[in-house]
Design a protein around this motif. Sequence first.
Motif, short mmCIF file in Angstrom:
data_model
loop_
_atom_site.label_atom_id
_atom_site.label_comp_id
_atom_site.label_asym_id
_atom_site.label_seq_id
_atom_site.Cartn_x
_atom_site.Cartn_y
_atom_site.Cartn_z
N ALA A 1 0.84 -1.20 0.00
CA ALA A 1 0.00 0.00 0.00
C ALA A 1 0.87 1.25 0.00
O ALA A 1 0.61 2.22 -0.71
N ALA A 2 1.94 1.22 0.80
CA ALA A 2 2.86 2.37 0.84
C ALA A 2 3.50 2.60 -0.52
O ALA A 2 3.68 3.75 -0.96
N LYS A 3 3.82 1.51 -1.21
CA LYS A 3 4.38 1.63 -2.56
C LYS A 3 3.37 2.27 -3.50
O LYS A 3 3.71 3.14 -4.30
N LYS B 1 11.15 5.22 -0.70
CA LYS B 1 11.73 3.89 -0.47
C LYS B 1 13.23 3.94 -0.22
O LYS B 1 13.89 2.91 -0.20
N HIS B 2 13.77 5.13 -0.02
CA HIS B 2 15.22 5.26 0.12
C HIS B 2 15.61 5.69 1.54
O HIS B 2 16.54 6.48 1.73
N LYS B 3 14.94 5.13 2.53
CA LYS B 3 15.23 5.49 3.91
C LYS B 3 14.86 4.34 4.84
O LYS B 3 14.15 3.41 4.45
N GLU B 4 15.36 4.41 6.07
CA GLU B 4 14.98 3.47 7.12
C GLU B 4 13.81 4.08 7.89
O GLU B 4 13.86 5.23 8.30
N TYR B 5 12.76 3.29 8.07
CA TYR B 5 11.57 3.78 8.76
C TYR B 5 11.51 3.25 10.19
O TYR B 5 11.90 2.11 10.46
N LYS B 6 10.98 4.08 11.06
CA LYS B 6 10.59 3.61 12.38
C LYS B 6 9.14 3.15 12.29
O LYS B 6 8.37 3.62 11.44
N LEU C 1 3.67 3.81 9.89
CA LEU C 1 2.21 3.66 9.97
C LEU C 1 1.51 5.02 9.90
O LEU C 1 0.46 5.15 9.26
N LYS C 2 2.09 6.02 10.56
CA LYS C 2 1.47 7.35 10.56
C LYS C 2 1.45 7.95 9.16
O LYS C 2 0.42 8.48 8.72
N GLU C 3 2.58 7.86 8.46
CA GLU C 3 2.63 8.43 7.11
C GLU C 3 1.71 7.67 6.16
O GLU C 3 1.02 8.28 5.33
N LEU C 4 1.68 6.35 6.30
CA LEU C 4 0.81 5.54 5.44
C LEU C 4 -0.65 5.87 5.68
O LEU C 4 -1.43 6.04 4.71
N LYS C 5 -1.06 5.99 6.92
CA LYS C 5 -2.45 6.31 7.22
C LYS C 5 -2.82 7.69 6.68
O LYS C 5 -3.89 7.88 6.10
N THR C 6 -1.91 8.67 6.83
CA THR C 6 -2.17 10.02 6.33
C THR C 6 -2.37 10.01 4.82
O THR C 6 -3.31 10.63 4.30
N LYS C 7 -1.51 9.30 4.12
CA LYS C 7 -1.63 9.24 2.65
C LYS C 7 -2.91 8.51 2.24
O LYS C 7 -3.57 8.89 1.27
N HIS C 8 -3.26 7.47 2.98
CA HIS C 8 -4.46 6.73 2.65
C HIS C 8 -5.72 7.57 2.85
O HIS C 8 -6.62 7.57 2.00
N LEU C 9 -5.80 8.28 3.96
CA LEU C 9 -6.99 9.10 4.23
C LEU C 9 -7.14 10.20 3.19
O LEU C 9 -8.25 10.53 2.77
N LYS C 10 -6.02 10.74 2.75
CA LYS C 10 -6.06 11.76 1.69
C LYS C 10 -6.57 11.15 0.39
O LYS C 10 -7.42 11.74 -0.31
N ALA C 11 -6.08 9.96 0.05
CA ALA C 11 -6.53 9.27 -1.16
C ALA C 11 -8.01 8.90 -1.05
O ALA C 11 -8.76 9.00 -2.02
N GLN C 12 -8.43 8.51 0.15
CA GLN C 12 -9.82 8.13 0.37
C GLN C 12 -10.76 9.30 0.11
O GLN C 12 -11.82 9.14 -0.49
N ARG C 13 -10.35 10.48 0.55
CA ARG C 13 -11.18 11.68 0.31
C ARG C 13 -11.30 11.96 -1.18
O ARG C 13 -12.37 12.31 -1.67
N ARG C 14 -10.21 11.81 -1.90
CA ARG C 14 -10.24 12.03 -3.36
C ARG C 14 -11.12 10.99 -4.04
O ARG C 14 -11.87 11.29 -4.97
N TYR C 15 -11.02 9.76 -3.55
CA TYR C 15 -11.82 8.69 -4.14
C TYR C 15 -13.31 8.93 -3.91
O TYR C 15 -14.13 8.73 -4.82
N LEU D 1 -4.86 -1.77 9.78
CA LEU D 1 -4.19 -0.57 10.27
C LEU D 1 -5.19 0.44 10.81
O LEU D 1 -5.00 1.01 11.90
N LEU D 2 -6.25 0.67 10.07
CA LEU D 2 -7.28 1.63 10.51
C LEU D 2 -7.92 1.19 11.82
O LEU D 2 -8.22 2.01 12.68
N ASN D 3 -8.12 -0.10 11.95
CA ASN D 3 -8.69 -0.63 13.20
C ASN D 3 -7.69 -0.45 14.36
O ASN D 3 -8.09 -0.08 15.47
#
Length: 388
Positions: free
Chosen positions: A286-288, A294-299, A304-318, A383-385
């Motif tokens: 999903a992150a991809k 993809k050029h960094k080490e994630y905590k 999860l925070k960045e992924l959720k933010t991007k998903h919610l933004k995409a969800q609004r557009r959808y 993740l959302l749950n």
Amino acid sequence: MLPKEYGLVLAGGGTKGAYQVGVWKALKELKIPIKAVVGTSIGALNGALIIQDDLEKMENLYKNIKIDDIMKVGKDFDRKKNIFYVPNITKMASDYRGQKGISNAPLRKTIENSVDIDKIYNSDIDFGLLTVKAKDMSPVALFKKDIPKEKMIDYLLATSCFPIFKPQVIDGEEYLDGGLYDNVPINMLLKKGYKNIIVVEVAGIGIKRKNIKKDVYIKVISPNESLGGTFEFNHERISNNIQLGYLDCMRAFNKLQGHIYYFKSEEFYKMVEIFNLQTIYGLEYAAKMYNMDKHKEYKFEEFLKELKTKHLKAQRRYEEIRKDLKTGSIIHLKSKISKIFGKGLGLCMVMDMYQNRPTSKKFDYLNAFIQDYILSAKAMLELLNYTK
């Protein structure tokens, strides 16, 4: 237990060889013992630099490389583009016909300024390269003991003599790029009896030969994304490729975890405590899809925070355009679905379908086509749950 000693094989691939710089950086950090380095084309050049053990010099060379450091091109050549950019090909074709090949004299100068021949011959690490004779395309595999010191640069140019260049002449014989015979010369080390081999592949142009032995351990380190063009002088991409090589090597030796993205082991295990491995892969996919870096080490929490933010933004557009799916003909529907997937909202659409009928048999039929989308949709619901 003492660490294994390895032979290192570096494939050819032009400026994509920057990836190998990152791999070498990780190997040094991990203190992996390397007893021999062999390569074709840029792999051989990188091998010569690796034996000098000057990582900073290697990085600076790549981060500042220009096309004028490799070949002679006219003033009207677009230096910001790959040499295979159509207008550039047209310009080179004229030079190629007039000169019977493009001059790589600048590459000789670059090698002379970068390679310390004495360090190569004084090193305990063996070094080999592969080139081919132009007259019959027969392979010439040489180790440093086979090459007189005064001719090492000539042979480095020979193995790097990409077909657009004028052939490299040594003792009256014309030589061409080793990739025309074997772009990944593993067999050079197999013939020497090496049992543990690291191969750094960069998806370069060239032939790949079958290994002559199978009773060996070969660890292949290769990118799971494009490194760009063979001769692409985009310095941002080059820097990213160096970083990608470092991350991939660290993951290959279990110092980083992840399927697509990169996590320190302790951060990855935090996710394993909450999600199963299938769900974690779905989150990474999903992150991809959401084009996360993809050029960094994630905590763990950062990812999860960045992924959720991007998903919610995409969800609004959808949500803004999903009503259109309920209207129009089949032809128009196909166009609208393509548009949704083209905007990166395909995951939102599959999640919508799945939430409507999570046990529907149609997912069994669609699985072969949108398997990763279905997996990611289920993972995002987890993740959302989790983050409610």
